[in-house]
Design a protein around this motif. Structure first.
Motif, PDB file in Angstrom:
ATOM      1  N   TYR A   1       0.834  -1.196   0.000  1.00 14.27           N
ATOM      2  CA  TYR A   1       0.000   0.000   0.000  1.00 14.27           C
ATOM      3  C   TYR A   1       0.875   1.255   0.000  1.00 14.27           C
ATOM      4  O   TYR A   1       1.949   1.262   0.593  1.00 14.27           O
ATOM      5  N   CYS A   2       0.385   2.303  -0.605  1.00 13.18           N
ATOM      6  CA  CYS A   2       1.012   3.609  -0.424  1.00 13.18           C
ATOM      7  C   CYS A   2       0.038   4.507   0.348  1.00 13.18           C
ATOM      8  O   CYS A   2      -1.179   4.285   0.341  1.00 13.18           O
ATOM      9  N   ALA A   3       0.602   5.484   1.023  1.00 13.02           N
ATOM     10  CA  ALA A   3      -0.201   6.389   1.829  1.00 13.02           C
ATOM     11  C   ALA A   3       0.585   7.680   2.044  1.00 13.02           C
ATOM     12  O   ALA A   3       1.804   7.723   1.882  1.00 13.02           O
ATOM     13  N   VAL A   4      -0.126   8.709   2.455  1.00 16.07           N
ATOM     14  CA  VAL A   4       0.456  10.022   2.681  1.00 16.07           C
ATOM     15  C   VAL A   4       0.699  10.232   4.164  1.00 16.07           C
ATOM     16  O   VAL A   4      -0.164   9.910   4.993  1.00 16.07           O
ATOM     17  N   ALA A   5       1.865  10.754   4.508  1.00 13.59           N
ATOM     18  CA  ALA A   5       2.185  11.040   5.910  1.00 13.59           C
ATOM     19  C   ALA A   5       1.384  12.250   6.381  1.00 13.59           C
ATOM     20  O   ALA A   5       1.483  13.326   5.800  1.00 13.59           O
ATOM     21  N   LEU A   6       0.600  12.030   7.429  1.00 12.05           N
ATOM     22  CA  LEU A   6      -0.226  13.098   7.983  1.00 12.05           C
ATOM     23  C   LEU A   6       0.362  13.694   9.255  1.00 12.05           C
ATOM     24  O   LEU A   6      -0.104  14.733   9.715  1.00 12.05           O
ATOM     25  N   GLN A   7       1.396  13.015   9.814  1.00  8.77           N
ATOM     26  CA  GLN A   7       1.967  13.459  11.082  1.00  8.77           C
ATOM     27  C   GLN A   7       3.448  13.767  10.949  1.00  8.77           C
ATOM     28  O   GLN A   7       4.198  13.620  11.906  1.00  8.77           O
ATOM     29  N   GLY A   8       3.846  14.131   9.755  1.00 10.87           N
ATOM     30  CA  GLY A   8       5.231  14.540   9.602  1.00 10.87           C
ATOM     31  C   GLY A   8       6.130  13.422   9.133  1.00 10.87           C
ATOM     32  O   GLY A   8       5.745  12.248   9.095  1.00 10.87           O
ATOM     33  N   TRP A   9       7.350  13.766   8.831  1.00  7.98           N
ATOM     34  CA  TRP A   9       8.300  12.837   8.233  1.00  7.98           C
ATOM     35  C   TRP A   9       8.694  11.723   9.181  1.00  7.98           C
ATOM     36  O   TRP A   9       8.950  10.600   8.761  1.00  7.98           O
ATOM     37  N   ALA A  10       8.796  11.995  10.467  1.00 11.33           N
ATOM     38  CA  ALA A  10       9.361  11.033  11.407  1.00 11.33           C
ATOM     39  C   ALA A  10       8.444   9.857  11.720  1.00 11.33           C
ATOM     40  O   ALA A  10       8.904   8.828  12.206  1.00 11.33           O
ATOM     41  N   THR A  11       7.173   9.971  11.424  1.00  7.88           N
ATOM     42  CA  THR A  11       6.266   8.899  11.806  1.00  7.88           C
ATOM     43  C   THR A  11       6.492   7.647  10.966  1.00  7.88           C
ATOM     44  O   THR A  11       6.708   7.727   9.759  1.00  7.88           O
ATOM     45  N   THR A  12       6.472   6.501  11.609  1.00  5.60           N
ATOM     46  CA  THR A  12       6.603   5.217  10.914  1.00  5.60           C
ATOM     47  C   THR A  12       5.374   4.345  11.114  1.00  5.60           C
ATOM     48  O   THR A  12       5.252   3.307  10.480  1.00  5.60           O
ATOM     49  N   SER A  13       4.490   4.764  11.983  1.00  7.91           N
ATOM     50  CA  SER A  13       3.299   3.973  12.274  1.00  7.91           C
ATOM     51  C   SER A  13       2.243   4.191  11.200  1.00  7.91           C
ATOM     52  O   SER A  13       2.046   5.320  10.733  1.00  7.91           O
ATOM     53  N   PRO A  14       1.520   3.132  10.833  1.00 11.08           N
ATOM     54  CA  PRO A  14       0.418   3.318   9.884  1.00 11.08           C
ATOM     55  C   PRO A  14      -0.610   4.346  10.372  1.00 11.08           C
ATOM     56  O   PRO A  14      -1.278   4.978   9.550  1.00 11.08           O
ATOM     57  N   ALA A  15      -0.716   4.510  11.690  1.00 14.71           N
ATOM     58  CA  ALA A  15      -1.673   5.473  12.245  1.00 14.71           C
ATOM     59  C   ALA A  15      -1.324   6.902  11.860  1.00 14.71           C
ATOM     60  O   ALA A  15      -2.174   7.788  11.919  1.00 14.71           O
ATOM     61  N   GLY A  16      -0.093   7.128  11.474  1.00 20.35           N
ATOM     62  CA  GLY A  16       0.337   8.469  11.097  1.00 20.35           C
ATOM     63  C   GLY A  16       0.182   8.776   9.623  1.00 20.35           C
ATOM     64  O   GLY A  16       0.588   9.837   9.155  1.00 20.35           O
ATOM     65  N   TYR A  17      -0.406   7.823   8.911  1.00 21.21           N
ATOM     66  CA  TYR A  17      -0.594   7.970   7.469  1.00 21.21           C
ATOM     67  C   TYR A  17      -2.074   7.905   7.116  1.00 21.21           C
ATOM     68  O   TYR A  17      -2.891   7.368   7.870  1.00 21.21           O
ATOM     69  N   GLY A  18      -2.399   8.462   5.950  1.00 20.12           N
ATOM     70  CA  GLY A  18      -3.792   8.460   5.525  1.00 20.12           C
ATOM     71  C   GLY A  18      -3.908   8.411   4.015  1.00 20.12           C
ATOM     72  O   GLY A  18      -2.907   8.360   3.290  1.00 20.12           O
ATOM     73  N   TYR A  19      -5.139   8.455   3.565  1.00 20.80           N
ATOM     74  CA  TYR A  19      -5.473   8.408   2.133  1.00 20.80           C
ATOM     75  C   TYR A  19      -4.905   7.144   1.491  1.00 20.80           C
ATOM     76  O   TYR A  19      -4.332   7.181   0.409  1.00 20.80           O
ATOM     77  N   TRP A  20      -5.113   6.039   2.159  1.00 24.29           N
ATOM     78  CA  TRP A  20      -4.579   4.758   1.695  1.00 24.29           C
ATOM     79  C   TRP A  20      -5.164   4.365   0.343  1.00 24.29           C
ATOM     80  O   TRP A  20      -6.358   4.551   0.094  1.00 24.29           O
ATOM     81  N   GLY A  21      -4.292   3.765  -0.483  1.00 22.74           N
ATOM     82  CA  GLY A  21      -4.778   3.166  -1.705  1.00 22.74           C
ATOM     83  C   GLY A  21      -5.392   1.816  -1.412  1.00 22.74           C
ATOM     84  O   GLY A  21      -5.449   1.375  -0.259  1.00 22.74           O
ATOM     85  N   GLN A  22      -5.837   1.130  -2.465  1.00 23.58           N
ATOM     86  CA  GLN A  22      -6.503  -0.161  -2.290  1.00 23.58           C
ATOM     87  C   GLN A  22      -5.504  -1.308  -2.156  1.00 23.58           C
ATOM     88  O   GLN A  22      -5.883  -2.414  -1.773  1.00 23.58           O
ATOM     89  N   GLY A  23      -4.254  -1.046  -2.472  1.00 25.67           N
ATOM     90  CA  GLY A  23      -3.218  -2.059  -2.352  1.00 25.67           C
ATOM     91  C   GLY A  23      -3.009  -2.846  -3.637  1.00 25.67           C
ATOM     92  O   GLY A  23      -3.897  -2.935  -4.485  1.00 25.67           O
ATOM     93  N   THR A  24      -1.818  -3.412  -3.755  1.00 24.92           N
ATOM     94  CA  THR A  24      -1.491  -4.278  -4.883  1.00 24.92           C
ATOM     95  C   THR A  24      -0.754  -5.500  -4.342  1.00 24.92           C
ATOM     96  O   THR A  24       0.131  -5.373  -3.495  1.00 24.92           O
ATOM     97  N   GLN A  25      -1.140  -6.672  -4.802  1.00 20.34           N
ATOM     98  CA  GLN A  25      -0.608  -7.914  -4.266  1.00 20.34           C
ATOM     99  C   GLN A  25       0.726  -8.254  -4.917  1.00 20.34           C
ATOM    100  O   GLN A  25       0.851  -8.242  -6.149  1.00 20.34           O
ATOM    101  N   VAL A  26       1.692  -8.588  -4.082  1.00 15.95           N
ATOM    102  CA  VAL A  26       2.989  -9.079  -4.547  1.00 15.95           C
ATOM    103  C   VAL A  26       3.179 -10.477  -3.978  1.00 15.95           C
ATOM    104  O   VAL A  26       3.090 -10.676  -2.761  1.00 15.95           O
ATOM    105  N   THR A  27       3.406 -11.435  -4.854  1.00 18.98           N
ATOM    106  CA  THR A  27       3.628 -12.806  -4.443  1.00 18.98           C
ATOM    107  C   THR A  27       4.953 -13.277  -5.013  1.00 18.98           C
ATOM    108  O   THR A  27       5.170 -13.208  -6.232  1.00 18.98           O
ATOM    109  N   VAL A  28       5.837 -13.736  -4.133  1.00 23.99           N
ATOM    110  CA  VAL A  28       7.158 -14.198  -4.544  1.00 23.99           C
ATOM    111  C   VAL A  28       7.241 -15.695  -4.290  1.00 23.99           C
ATOM    112  O   VAL A  28       7.119 -16.137  -3.144  1.00 23.99           O
ATOM    113  N   SER A  29       7.428 -16.447  -5.335  1.00 25.05           N
ATOM    114  CA  SER A  29       7.503 -17.908  -5.202  1.00 25.05           C
ATOM    115  C   SER A  29       8.955 -18.343  -5.016  1.00 25.05           C
ATOM    116  O   SER A  29       9.874 -17.737  -5.549  1.00 25.05           O
ATOM    117  N   SER A  30       9.112 -19.433  -4.286  1.00 24.36           N
ATOM    118  CA  SER A  30      10.481 -19.933  -4.014  1.00 24.36           C
ATOM    119  C   SER A  30      10.928 -20.913  -5.071  1.00 24.36           C
ATOM    120  O   SER A  30      10.165 -21.344  -5.907  1.00 24.36           O
TER     121      SER A  30
END
Length: 124
Positions: free
Chosen positions: A95-124
């Protein structure tokens, strides 16, 4: 309000590469710091990479350093995540998202406007 759309996911063999894109609808997208997160089944959402609004500074999770690279093209309102030397443990929804609480935040709670996501599957 910013609308984000991720694309570029897919199925790839271990050692392969993918490039994810995060396209934004907002013409002021270049004022936002953007993060790429991933979430695997049964696990918490984690920040894997982030890029400042100007693109001048980036940060990465230890698990992807040296393999992933985040960049942006503000003229196209798009942020990219280049993923190389992929491993099965990279399998997740990204997922990508925009930081709403400044650059230093690493928690998902500090981000917003989430996209719908894209699946990545890596086979061994």
């Amino acid at each position: 309000q910013v609308r984000l759309v991720e694309s570029g996911g897919g199925l790839v063999q271990a050692g392969g590469s993918l490039r994810l894109s995060c396209a934004a609808s907002e013409h002021k997208f270049n004022t936002y710091h953007v993060g790429w997160f991933r979430q695997a089944p049964g696990k918490e959402r984690e920040l894997v990479a982030a890029i400042r609004s100007s693109g001048s500074i980036t940060t990465y999770a230890d698990s992807v350093k040296g393999r992933f690279s985040v960049s942006r093209d503000n003229a196209k309102n798009t942020v990219y995540l280049q993923m190389n030397t992929l491993k099965p443990e990279d399998t997740a929804t990204y997922y990508c998202a925009v930081a709403l609480q400044g650059w230093a935040t690493t928690s998902p709670a500090g981000y917003g406007y989430w996209g719908q996501g894209t699946q990545v599957t890596v086979s061994s």
